[in-house]
Design an enzyme around this catalytic site. Structure first.
Site, PDB file in Angstrom:
ATOM      1  N   GLY A 120      -3.809   4.149  -8.324  1.00 15.43           N
ATOM      2  CA  GLY A 120      -3.991   4.526  -9.771  1.00 15.43           C
ATOM      3  C   GLY A 120      -3.317   6.124  -9.908  1.00 15.43           C
ATOM      4  N   GLU A 133      -1.257   1.860  -4.985  1.00 17.82           N
ATOM      5  CA  GLU A 133      -1.128   3.348  -4.951  1.00 17.82           C
ATOM      6  C   GLU A 133      -2.361   4.006  -5.628  1.00 17.82           C
ATOM      7  OE1 GLU A 133      -1.345   4.058  -8.212  1.00 17.82           O
ATOM      8  OE2 GLU A 133       0.057   5.784  -7.803  1.00 17.82           O
ATOM      9  N   ASP A 182       0.817  -1.180   0.125  1.00 20.13           N
ATOM     10  CA  ASP A 182       0.048  -0.011  -0.195  1.00 20.13           C
ATOM     11  C   ASP A 182       0.897   1.226  -0.165  1.00 20.13           C
ATOM     12  OD1 ASP A 182      -2.573   1.233   0.032  1.00 20.13           O
ATOM     13  OD2 ASP A 182      -3.207   0.031   1.786  1.00 20.13           O
ATOM     14  N   ASP A 238     -10.418   2.815  -3.217  1.00 23.31           N
ATOM     15  CA  ASP A 238     -11.038   1.466  -2.631  1.00 23.31           C
ATOM     16  C   ASP A 238     -12.571   1.454  -3.244  1.00 23.31           C
ATOM     17  OD1 ASP A 238      -8.893   1.658  -1.242  1.00 23.31           O
ATOM     18  OD2 ASP A 238      -9.767   1.545   0.727  1.00 23.31           O
TER      19      ASP A 238
HETATM   20  C1  GLA Z   1      -6.132   1.201   1.915  1.00 24.54           C
HETATM   21  C2  GLA Z   1      -6.319  -0.036   0.585  1.00 24.54           C
HETATM   22  C3  GLA Z   1      -7.366  -0.888   1.033  1.00 24.54           C
HETATM   23  C4  GLA Z   1      -6.878  -1.513   2.267  1.00 24.54           C
HETATM   24  C5  GLA Z   1      -6.773  -0.378   3.391  1.00 24.54           C
HETATM   25  C6  GLA Z   1      -6.169  -1.104   4.700  1.00 24.54           C
HETATM   26  O1  GLA Z   1      -7.096   1.861   2.096  1.00 24.54           O
HETATM   27  O2  GLA Z   1      -6.546   0.756  -0.543  1.00 24.54           O
HETATM   28  O3  GLA Z   1      -7.692  -1.626  -0.028  1.00 24.54           O
HETATM   29  O4  GLA Z   1      -5.849  -2.399   2.131  1.00 24.54           O
HETATM   30  O5  GLA Z   1      -5.708   0.477   3.055  1.00 24.54           O
HETATM   31  O6  GLA Z   1      -5.839  -0.137   5.596  1.00 24.54           O
END
Ligand code: GLA
Length: 656
Positions: free
Chosen positions: A436, A434, A399, A457
């Site tokens: 996109g 990241e 991430d 997300d």
């Molecule tokens: C970010 C990622 C998610 C998830 C959360 C976990 O938001 O994009 O997919 O992994 O972190 O904290």
């Protein structure tokens, strides 16, 4: 009086400096002619502040680095780019470089990143210097053999988040030049380096496998072609794509794309051990479990994946997302799992997953902290990769929370982790997250990643709110990046919400509709993810049985075959009319999958026009299979229509 004192000070400063004074040599090695950089026409040299004057600093003072002065050269200011077209007769570039002493002596002033890059006729680049220079440091020597290169690029950018005081000198910079009926070096517009291409240039294939590489340009009218294709591959001028079969022998191959006056080298890796010939399929813990992951959750999820037939359908990876961590690392710096959540240790969790015939994934972040606040991997990449390997990890979701916004840093951080994973002794996929933001489809593959998130997300809703990503926003994020997807390099539309029905945690935030979707909407999500060759990642509560209908969606073998198709193509956007969006996907056996999604809130009729779909021949007859029912649906030619409920998707496979 005051003025006299000032000019006396200036005179003293320039004449009686404490260091040495350097002149250019009279001639180059072997008696070659010297062409000072500062004698070139500077019109096209770019500069972030002030004006470049020959043989002076950017403040129009004598060029001075660490007390020494230089007779010749160019003083520039970040961000600066000087692109010199060498024109065939330049053999060598020599200079001293560093921050000019005039840069203010303040905290953070005078710290730059300088790069010296050579670029060949075919666009291939070699970086000869890439380093940070600070005020007061002695000058760096550059002595570069430029024989056979087309361009020399001198770049000065910011080295510390601020361009204040970033005065850099290319001091006593000159070319050795051998006159041979050729033209002299010249500074050209940096735009000559900008690629007009809007597609992948690092591509992959299994040996001897069907291969397709679609070429797209920013200006769609630009003439494009491929040259120097390896045997077995050919250029399809009508469709602007490379197709055929990849070479049978593993190895590194190249070919050149010619787009207008621009030439760019494509690297094609042919390897039987590619990490991800097809998109990954699995389950991620985040959407419904969040921080409540544990050995028990892992065991239940692994059992359920097998019991519900998901493993059999192809879902192989069980990925622990954020918050598996103890509050801190072990004293020796190695990562430590939360002892309450994983009392038997992380290896036991991985072993359990492996015993069920599944693969095990874990999560970290390229910064000191993860998104949810656990410790991240920045500075611990090697230690972490080794420990993950020892635990039996097969995939790392990496991430990018709490990390700097720029692309260069992201590339660097992902590359460091990619290298660490490769050196770990275990085959571990690097799954970039990241979101996109920095267009990872343009550079992710060069870090060793095989999948990168293309959006923020996904949320369990048709339409998101306040930046939340519902299906509509996923379509928006994915529809124009299809030319960057291919075997071993997939754009990820994030976890699917099929089966969640509004019971998730963060997946229920930021929704304008729902949370939760209609079955038609969930079906649309699944169909589009398959059309896009997105990873198929599940995220519902594995401890509860899936409904028959949800299971039928997620195990639809006809659609999964489209997702997992060996050609690795992301479906191409082929039309947007009357609130209906159309995609078409080339498949390895020559078939074509087509989809139409009704974005309207009312029923509508989709009309596929084969003449608008480059993969189809409008005059040919195709056999049709409806991928929802799996049944053959007769023959078609030229057009095909389908009635669609609100937000529903029709999806077919066409064969000649
Ligand atoms: C970010 C990622 C998610 C998830 C959360 C976990 O938001 O994009 O997919 O992994 O972190 O904290």
């Amino acid at each position: 009086m005051k003025r006299q004192l000032l000019s006396l000070a200036a005179f003293l400063a320039t004449t009686f400096v404490w260091g040495d004074h350097y002149d250019l040599p009279q001639q180059g090695r072997g008696g070659t002619e010297i062409v000072p950089l500062s004698t070139l026409d500077l019109t096209h040299a770019t500069n972030g502040w002030g004006t470049i004057h020959p043989d002076l600093s950017i403040n129009s003072q004598p060029l001075t680095i660490a007390g020494n002065t230089y007779a010749s050269g160019l003083g520039v200011h970040a961000h600066s780019r000087i692109v010199i077209k060498l024109n065939g007769a330049v053999t060598r570039f020599v200079a001293q470089g560093g921050i000019d002493d005039e840069a203010g002596d303040y905290e953070g002033y005078g710290i730059v990143r300088y790069r010296v890059v050579l670029r060949g006729e075919d666009g291939h680049e070699v970086v000869r210097h890439d380093a940070i220079a600070r005020r007061g440091e002695p000058a760096v020597d550059f002595d570069i053999d430029v024989n056979g290169w087309k361009y020399l690029i001198l770049e000065v950018s910011d080295g510390n988040g601020s361009i204040h005081g970033d005065h850099f000198d290319w001091a006593n910079a000159y070319f050795e030049y051998q006159e041979q009926n050729s033209s002299r070096p010249e500074i050209v517009e940096a735009a000559v380096l900008e690629s007009p291409l809007a597609c992948a240039t690092t591509v992959f294939s299994l040996p001897g496998a069907p291969f397709m590489h679609k070429i797209r340009t920013l200006d769609p009218t630009l003439a494009v072609r491929a040259e120097g294709l390896p045997e077995g591959l050919r250029w399809n001028a009508r469709r602007k794509l490379v197709e055929g079969r990849a070479p049978k022998a593993a190895g590194q191959y190249h070919y050149t794309l010619v787009a207008g006056a621009h030439r760019e080298r494509v690297s094609l890796t042919v390897d039987a051990r590619l990490q991800q010939p097809t998109p990954l399929m699995g389950w991620l813990s985040w959407n419904v479990v969040e921080g409540d992951i544990s050995q028990q959750v892992v065991e239940e999820a692994a059992d359920a994946m097998v019991r519900q037939g998901l493993k059999k359908a192809g879902y192989r990876y069980l990925v622990l997302d954020d918050l598996w961590h103890a509050p801190a690392r072990n004293a020796d710096g190695t990562p430590r799992e939360d002892p309450k959540k994983f009392p038997k240790g992380m290896k036991a969790a991985a072993d359990y997953v492996h015993r069920r015939g599944l693969k095990f994934g874990i999560y970290s972040d390229a910064a000191p902290r993860t998104c949810a606040g656990a410790y991240g991997s920045l500075g611990y990449e090697t230690v972490d990769a080794r420990q993950y390997a020892a635990w039996g990890v097969d995939l790392l979701k990496y991430d990018y929370c709490h990390a700097p916004a720029d692309r260069a840093t992201a590339e660097e951080r992902y590359r460091v982790m990619g290298d660490a994973l490769r050196a770990s002794g275990r085959d571990i996929l690097l799954y970039m997250c990241e979101w996109g933001v920095r267009e990872p489809w343009k550079w992710g593959a060069s870090t060793g990643a095989t999948t990168w998130r293309a959006t923020y997300d996904t949320r369990d809703c048709w339409r998101g709110a306040q930046g939340g990503i519902g299906i509509l926003e996923s379509i928006h994020g994915m529809k124009d990046i299809w030319a960057y997807s291919g075997v071993n390099r997939f754009n990820d539309a994030d976890m699917m919400c099929v089966g969640i029905h509004g019971t998730g945690r963060s997946s229920s935030d930021l929704c304008a509709t729902g949370p939760g979707m209609t079955q038609d909407e969930y079906r649309t999500q699944f169909a589009l993810w398959c059309m896009w060759s997105s990873p198929l990642t599940l995220s519902f509560d594995m401890t509860k049985p899936l409904s028959k209908d949800d299971l039928a969606i997620l195990t639809n073998r006809h659609l999964i075959a489209v997702d997992q198709d060996a050609l690795g193509q992301q479906a191409e956007l082929v039309g947007e009319r009357d609130g209906i969006i159309y995609f078409a996907k080339d498949l390895a056996n020559g078939d074509v999958a087509i989809s139409a999604t009704n974005l309207n809130d009312v029923a509508a009729t989709a009309q596929f026009r084969f003449a608008d779909i480059p993969a189809l021949d409008a005059s040919a007859t195709y056999r049709l299979r409806n991928l929802w029912t799996g049944r053959r649906a007769g023959k078609v030619q030229g057009t095909l229509s389908a009635t669609l409920a609100p937000h529903a998707t029709a999806v077919y496979r066409l064969s000649r």
